[in-house]
Scaffold this motif. Structure first.
Motif, mmCIF file in Angstrom:
data_model
loop_
_atom_site.group_PDB
_atom_site.id
_atom_site.type_symbol
_atom_site.label_atom_id
_atom_site.label_comp_id
_atom_site.label_asym_id
_atom_site.label_seq_id
_atom_site.Cartn_x
_atom_site.Cartn_y
_atom_site.Cartn_z
ATOM 1 N N SER A 18 0.832 -1.214 0.000
ATOM 2 C CA SER A 18 0.000 0.000 0.000
ATOM 3 C C SER A 18 0.864 1.261 0.000
ATOM 4 C CB SER A 18 -0.919 -0.002 1.220
ATOM 5 O OG SER A 18 -1.742 -1.154 1.219
ATOM 6 N N SER A 20 0.587 5.972 -0.948
ATOM 7 C CA SER A 20 -0.239 7.148 -1.223
ATOM 8 C C SER A 20 0.417 8.039 -2.248
ATOM 9 C CB SER A 20 -0.462 7.961 0.063
ATOM 10 O OG SER A 20 -1.192 7.230 1.007
ATOM 11 N N HIS A 74 -4.962 7.172 -1.827
ATOM 12 C CA HIS A 74 -4.414 6.025 -1.125
ATOM 13 C C HIS A 74 -4.754 4.758 -1.904
ATOM 14 C CE1 HIS A 74 -3.942 8.735 2.357
ATOM 15 N NE2 HIS A 74 -5.155 9.149 2.087
ATOM 16 N N THR A 76 -4.634 0.742 -1.552
ATOM 17 C CA THR A 76 -4.505 -0.345 -0.576
ATOM 18 C C THR A 76 -4.365 -1.680 -1.308
ATOM 19 O OG1 THR A 76 -5.879 0.880 0.989
ATOM 20 C CG2 THR A 76 -5.611 -1.494 1.377
#
Lengths: 111, 113
Positions: A18, A20, A74, A76
């Motif tokens: 993950s 950002s 973001h 994930t």
């Protein structure tokens, strides 16, 4: 002058890792912050619209958030099919309500 | 699902020739945009229409570029004469107006040789 700056320019992730993406903006009277996905050789595909600080939107593995100065996308547990360039754009207030784009973050997700 | 239609998808033209691109926005969308995108950069606005009126053409190189949207529906962007530096992706987008999101077509990839 309106400015939209995206970072990083390029990002390589392992599948499932993950992370950002950042979009900072300087726009007179923000009237919307937009995220797009663009695959090579194609037009941008609309993902999200955010209008006010604190707002969040989600779609599958993606979540977009907005503050008064920046927006984050973001990702994930990304998959290889999430590889693309992600663009953000800010719309200013005024009669024309111009839409200004950043240069994008090129995301590569490795299997 | 409604889409923005652009043609042609690809165009190769010689320097100093004229070239034209066509865009048909999503039905009912009052706002139409033409953007130019150079490889590795974000789209840059060339011209924005509200119905048939130009509301922003401040970045349009008016000595060689022209755009029209005569009946407030489809639009044509023309370059005459084309220069090597005009090689880029030309994107058309439309939105219902106001502050809503814009939807893009697949673009026209122009190569000037």
């Amino acid at each position: 002058e309106d400015q939209v700056t995206q970072s990083p320019e390029a990002l390589r992730l392992q599948e499932g890792e993950s992370s950002s993406l950042n979009c900072s903006y300087t726009v007179s009277g923000l009237r919307g912050l937009f995220w797009y996905r663009q695959d090579p050789g194609k037009g941008p595909e609309f993902l999200f619209t955010l209008y006010s600080a604190g707002e969040e939107k989600e779609k599958e593995r993606l979540k977009a958030t907005l503050t008064k100065k920046e927006s984050f996308l973001h990702i994930t547990a990304p998959k290889p099919e999430d590889s693309a360039t992600y663009l953000c754009a800010a719309r200013r207030a005024g009669s024309a309500r111009q839409l200004t784009f950043g240069s994008g973050t090129q995301l590569t997700v490795l299997p | 699902e409604a889409e923005v239609a652009q043609s042609p998808r690809y165009k190769i033209t010689e320097k100093s020739q004229a070239v034209a691109f066509w865009c048909d926005p999503i039905s009912g969308h009052a706002t139409l945009y033409w953007y130019r995108q150079i490889l590795g950069q974000g789209p840059e606005l060339l011209v924005q229409f509200q119905d048939e009126s130009v509301v922003d053409d401040s970045q349009l190189p008016k000595d060689r570029f022209s755009a029209e949207r005569l009946k407030g529906v489809d639009s044509t962007l023309k370059i005459q004469p084309a220069e090597l530096g005009d090689s880029a992706m030309y994107l058309c987008a439309s939105s219902p107006g106001g502050v809503t999101e814009a939807f893009f077509g697949q673009g026209t990839r122009l190569t000037v040789v």
